[in-house]
Design an enzyme around this catalytic site. Sequence first.
Site, PDB file in Angstrom:
ATOM      1  N   CYS A 396       0.839  -1.202   0.000  1.00  0.00           N
ATOM      2  CA  CYS A 396       0.000   0.000   0.000  1.00  0.00           C
ATOM      3  C   CYS A 396       0.878   1.257   0.000  1.00  0.00           C
ATOM      4  CB  CYS A 396      -0.961  -0.027   1.189  1.00  0.00           C
ATOM      5  SG  CYS A 396      -2.305   1.181   1.067  1.00  0.00           S
ATOM      6  N   HIS A 527      -3.371  -4.992   0.128  1.00  0.00           N
ATOM      7  CA  HIS A 527      -2.952  -5.525   1.428  1.00  0.00           C
ATOM      8  C   HIS A 527      -3.048  -7.049   1.368  1.00  0.00           C
ATOM      9  CE1 HIS A 527      -2.563  -1.838   3.849  1.00  0.00           C
ATOM     10  NE2 HIS A 527      -3.520  -1.357   3.076  1.00  0.00           N
ATOM     11  N   GLU A 529      -1.506  -9.223   2.912  1.00  0.00           N
ATOM     12  CA  GLU A 529      -1.381  -9.881   4.216  1.00  0.00           C
ATOM     13  C   GLU A 529      -2.733 -10.301   4.786  1.00  0.00           C
ATOM     14  OE1 GLU A 529      -1.681  -5.411   5.227  1.00  0.00           O
ATOM     15  OE2 GLU A 529      -0.873  -6.681   3.627  1.00  0.00           O
TER      16      GLU A 529
END
Length: 579
Positions: A396, A527, A529
Site C-alpha cells: 500500500c 494488502h 497480508e
Amino acid sequence: MPALRKHPQTATKHLFVTGGVVSSLGKGLTGSSLGQLLTARGLQVTMQKLDPYLNVDPGTMNPFQHGEVFVTEDGAETDLDVGHYERFLDRNLSGSANVTTGQIYSSVIAKERRGEYLGDTVQVIPHITDEIKSRILAMAAPDEHGNRPDVVITEVGGTVGDIESLPFLEAARQVRHEVGRENCFFLHCSLVPYMAPSGELKTKPTQHSVAALRSIGIQPDALILRCDRDVPEALKNKIALMCDVDIDGVISTPDAPSIYDIPKVLHREELDAYVVRRLNLPFRDVDWTQWNDLLKRVHEPHETVRIALVGKYIDLSDAYLSVTEALRAGGFFHHAKVEMRWVASDDCELDSGAAAALADVDGVLIPGGFGIRGIEGKIGAISYARKRGLPVLGLCLGLQCIVIEAARSVGITGANSAEFDPATPDPVISTMADQRDAVAGAADLGGTMRLGAYPAVLEEDSIVARAYQATEVSERHRHRYEVNNAYRDRIAESGLRFSGTSPDGHLVEFVEYDAEQHPFLVGTQAHPELKSRPTRPHPLFAAFIGAALDYKAAERLPVEIPEQRSNGVELLQEPASRG
C-alpha cells in the site's frame, strides 16, 4: 397446561465467549482455536466480534489505541480479531462479523427517525438489545453456497462489569432464552494470577468475575483459566464448585509457545469434546493432518531469516498484526523461522541510519500507513535496499514510497505524494478522483476509502505473476491515493516496471524491478497480508521470504545497481558489504 416450547435440535448452535478480571486475556484466540477444533471435527463454523465502543468501525481510530484495521472481502473495516478468525478457520468473513455499539445505535436512531417504532419510547431494552440480537442471529443464515453454519461463535468484547458491555451481554442472555439452553453455550475467560511471594495461584478473581456474570443472568457453561502455568486439579475442582461449573468445563490454558499451539492446549483439556457433547452436535475425531504439519514447521525450522519491518507504529506490534503473521506464514512455507527486526522509519532517513538498522537483515518490508511522519525514512530504507540488492516488499503506502524513490532516482527531485505535500510540483502519487471530497473535508472520512477486494491483471513473466502463478488476481485494498499516470513513462526510466494494473489499465496495482536489475523489489497497492493463512501462506509473502533466504544463502557483496541521473547518464553505486 400449555405444552412446553421445543427448540429444533438441528438449529444452529450459538457459543458466546466472554472475559473477566482483565482485558487482553486472549478471548479472540481462544474462540478462534475452538473454532479451528470444531472445523477439524467436520463442523461448519463462523465467528463474530461484538465491540462495545461507540465508533461505527475502527477505520478512523489511532493504530496505537486499537491496533490494525482488518479489511474483509466486502470492504468492511473491522477489528483485528476478525483476522484471527479468518486465519484459524481458513475462511473469508464479511462485515457482519464485526458489530459495534456505534453501528447499533446508528441503526436504531435511523429507524426511530423513519418512524419504524410506531411511537414507542426507544430504550436500551428492548430496542438496542433487539438490534444486537438480530445481528447475532443473522450469522446463522445460509452462506452463498446455501450452507447453514453448525456453530456461531460470538466474542463479546470488553470485560464483564464494564458499563459498555452490558447491552451486549443482555442480548446474549436473551439469545439463549430464544434459541433454547440446549442450543447455547457460554464460555468465560478469566485470569488466575500467580502470587510469587506466597507461591500460590489465586482463584478469588475468577469467582468474583463469574459472580458478576451470574448477577446479570448468565451462568457460564465452561471456564478458560488463563495463567502462566498449569492450574492443578485441586484448584480446578475448587473453581468448579464455587462457580457451579462442571469439572469437565474447567479448562486450564497456560501460556503457549506459539498461538498455533492453543488448539492443542484446548484439545488436551477436552474442551472441544465437552462442547460437542453439551450442544449435542454431530462430530468426528479431530483431523490433525494439516495442523500437525503447521506445528512442525513452526517448531522445527530448518533455518532462520531476519526481516526488517520499517514502520511508523512499531511501539504497538498489533498495528501490524496481519503483516507479521503473513511473514511468519511465508517462513513456514520454506520451513524457516522469521525473526522480526522492528525499525522506526524515522531512523532510516539518512543512509547512515539505514545502514545501521538494515546492514544485517535479509529483507525489508515497508507496510501501509497514513500521514507524513516517517515517510522520508521509508524512502531512505528503500533506497538503501535498492542499491544493495536487498529484497524489499512494499504494501500500500510501501508501493507509493517505492514509486517516489524511483522517481527521485531519475531526477524528479520534487517527487512526492499529494497526501504528504499537497503543493508538491511533482505529485507522482495523487488523490483518487472519487476521494477528493473526503481529503478536502467535504465528505466523511470513515468508511469512504477504496475498500475491499478488487481484481488486478499481471504482466506475464513478471516476478509477481510467477509468485501468484497467475495473471489475474484479487486482493483487498484500503487507500485514497494512487500512482499518477502522468508520470508513468518518466518513472519507468528508472527501470521500475508497472507489472500489475486494474483490468482497465488505469490504476497501478503492482510495481517491480526486473530480476536482472534487482533480485526482488516488489510493491503492491493492496494488502495481501489480509488473505494469508498459516496453513496457506500468501504467494507474495512466500516469494519474498524465498528471496530473503536466497540473499542470506548467497553471502554475496551487494549488486551494483545503476543509478539514473536526470540526463540519462548512469552512475554506479559503490558496493558495500552487508556488515
